[in-house]
Write an enzyme that holds these catalytic residues in place. Structure first.
Site, short mmCIF file in Angstrom:
data_model
loop_
_atom_site.label_atom_id
_atom_site.label_comp_id
_atom_site.label_asym_id
_atom_site.label_seq_id
_atom_site.Cartn_x
_atom_site.Cartn_y
_atom_site.Cartn_z
N CYS A 156 0.80 -1.22 0.00
CA CYS A 156 0.00 0.00 0.00
C CYS A 156 0.83 1.27 0.00
O CYS A 156 0.32 2.35 -0.35
CB CYS A 156 -0.94 0.00 1.21
SG CYS A 156 -2.20 -1.29 1.14
N PHE A 207 -10.25 -5.25 -0.60
CA PHE A 207 -9.31 -4.91 -1.68
C PHE A 207 -9.95 -4.90 -3.06
O PHE A 207 -10.85 -5.66 -3.36
CB PHE A 207 -8.13 -5.87 -1.66
CG PHE A 207 -7.24 -5.71 -0.46
CD1 PHE A 207 -6.42 -4.59 -0.34
CD2 PHE A 207 -7.25 -6.64 0.57
CE1 PHE A 207 -5.61 -4.41 0.77
CE2 PHE A 207 -6.45 -6.48 1.69
CZ PHE A 207 -5.63 -5.37 1.79
N HIS A 298 -3.56 7.42 2.16
CA HIS A 298 -3.96 6.14 1.58
C HIS A 298 -4.98 5.48 2.50
O HIS A 298 -4.70 5.25 3.68
CB HIS A 298 -2.75 5.21 1.42
CG HIS A 298 -3.15 3.80 1.10
ND1 HIS A 298 -3.49 3.40 -0.18
CD2 HIS A 298 -3.30 2.71 1.89
CE1 HIS A 298 -3.82 2.12 -0.15
NE2 HIS A 298 -3.71 1.68 1.09
N ASN A 331 -9.63 -0.66 -1.13
CA ASN A 331 -8.19 -0.47 -0.99
C ASN A 331 -7.54 -1.12 -2.20
O ASN A 331 -7.43 -2.33 -2.28
CB ASN A 331 -7.70 -1.11 0.31
CG ASN A 331 -6.20 -0.97 0.51
OD1 ASN A 331 -5.46 -0.64 -0.42
ND2 ASN A 331 -5.73 -1.25 1.72
#
Length: 385
Positions: A156, A207, A298, A331
């Protein structure tokens, strides 16, 4: 050609993104996933349903679809070596998404691809050589003389790490223009649910796949380029003894991934010191107030964003772009910071039109957290809105 007054600092000149065609609606994810993996375990299904609600994700894009599962039915099973098949799918997918994102970015930039002198390529979703950097350069018809840099398996934090590398390249090579491309897919980790792998369900709920692209260069050319952010300073730091908090192991069955429950708290405990040292590089008197800065964080998950907001005493709107990116794309690993920055630019332009005035020069942070545990940060100046 006339240059902006920028003192040689690198700028973000354009942003782009791309996604695979498969859109997943979070509300229908659980039934579809259990059907595709031939699992009827009510306990696991209930757990995934709960996780899907807590992630705050509404939609995502993924490479995996029913057509792929028909071609590779072994991917929906357990205990069969499938890394070869997974990489065949992933390598092709990440290249195509990176090409699409790069083309979108170059179009917004407004200059020809032939003006690109350097390429920084980021991915944690492929394993091959030559790598995705070469495949991307060829697909974009970039010069054989282009200087390429690859950053692999940074998870990430890869997007911000890529921006840091692009900034260094741009500032140390006068006249250069750097294309940063990030591309990720969850195909390597796709597998059926199992009580032995509770972490897998977190990945299924959180994700997503996609790609991002950024053009970075110093001394933007007036009339040809529109600078969006000026990149002022960078910092990277890993926390000793935390390397198992984000753990991924490539095996013959794909990648086994684990996230420590303590991760959000570890980030909160170390965040303020990291930000103080980062901003101290440009503001030695520490007069900057966090609430007056922009925050491009993020979105590793809602718990991480909540911890950042709480620790720094930020008002909810400060992380609005991060929460919106999480909601719309999940994500998406290294890509997600690009989506956050795009939303931030979009919102800034909207405010500028509504208020009929320009508030250029707002300082802020670009932050991401990855394996290590590694903190990546850039202090920047927003030049839009």
């Amino acid at each position: 050609m006339k240059k902006y007054e920028s003192h040689g600092k690198a700028h973000i000149l354009a942003l782009g993104k791309a996604f695979p065609s498969q859109l997943v609606i979070q509300e229908s994810l659980v039934d579809g996933y259990f059907k595709n993996t031939n699992c009827n375990d009510p306990e696991l299904k209930q757990k995934l349903t709960r996780l899907c609600k807590t992630t705050t994700v509404k939609t995502r894009y993924v490479v995996m679809n029913e057509e792929i599962l028909k071609q590779y039915p072994e991917l929906a099973g357990d205990g069969v070596p499938t890394i070869k098949q997974r990489l065949e799918i992933s390598n092709k997918a990440v290249t195509q998404m990176a090409v699409d994102a790069s083309n979108a970015c170059i179009l917004k930039w407004g200059r020809p691809a032939s003006a690109i002198t350097h390429l920084v390529y980021v991915s944690s979703s492929e394993a091959r050589f030559p790598g995705g950097d070469l495949h991307l350069a060829q697909a974009l018809s970039l010069s054989p003389d282009i200087r390429r840099t690859s950053l692999y398996f940074m998870g990430c934090s890869g997007g911000v790490a890529g921006l840091r590398a692009a900034k260094d390249i741009a500032e140390n090579n006068p006249g250069s223009r750097v294309l940063l491309a990030t591309s990720e897919t969850t195909v390597v980790g796709y597998r059926p649910p199992s009580h032995d792998r509770p972490y897998d369900l977190v990945g299924v709920a959180l994700f997503g796949d996609g790609a991002g692209a950024v053009i970075v260069g110093a001394d933007p050319v007036v009339g040809l380029e529109t600078p969006l952010f000026e990149l002022l300073g960078t910092r990277q730091c890993f926390l000793p003894g935390t390397e198992k908090m984000i753990d991924g192991r490539l095996t013959e069955n794909g990648i086994n991934f684990k996230l420590g429950r303590e991760l959000p708290q570890i980030i909160e405990d170390n965040l303020e010191e990291f930000c103080e040292k980062l901003v101290g590089g440009i503001d030695h008197e520490n007069k900057v107030k966090y609430e007056e800065m922009f925050w491009a964080v993020h979105p590793g998950g809602p718990a991480i964003l909540d911890k950042v907001e709480k620790r720094l005493g930020l008002s909810p709107e400060k992380l609005a772009a991060s929460r919106r990116a999480l909601r719309d794309y999940g994500n998406a690993s290294s890509n997600t910071i690009v989506y956050v920055l795009e939303y931030m630019v979009e919102e800034s332009k909207k405010k500028e039109e509504e208020e009929k005035k320009n508030k250029e020069g707002e300082l802020g942070f670009m932050l991401a957290f990855g394996p290590g545990v590694t903190f990546e940060g850039i202090v920047a100046r927003k030049l839009v809105g």
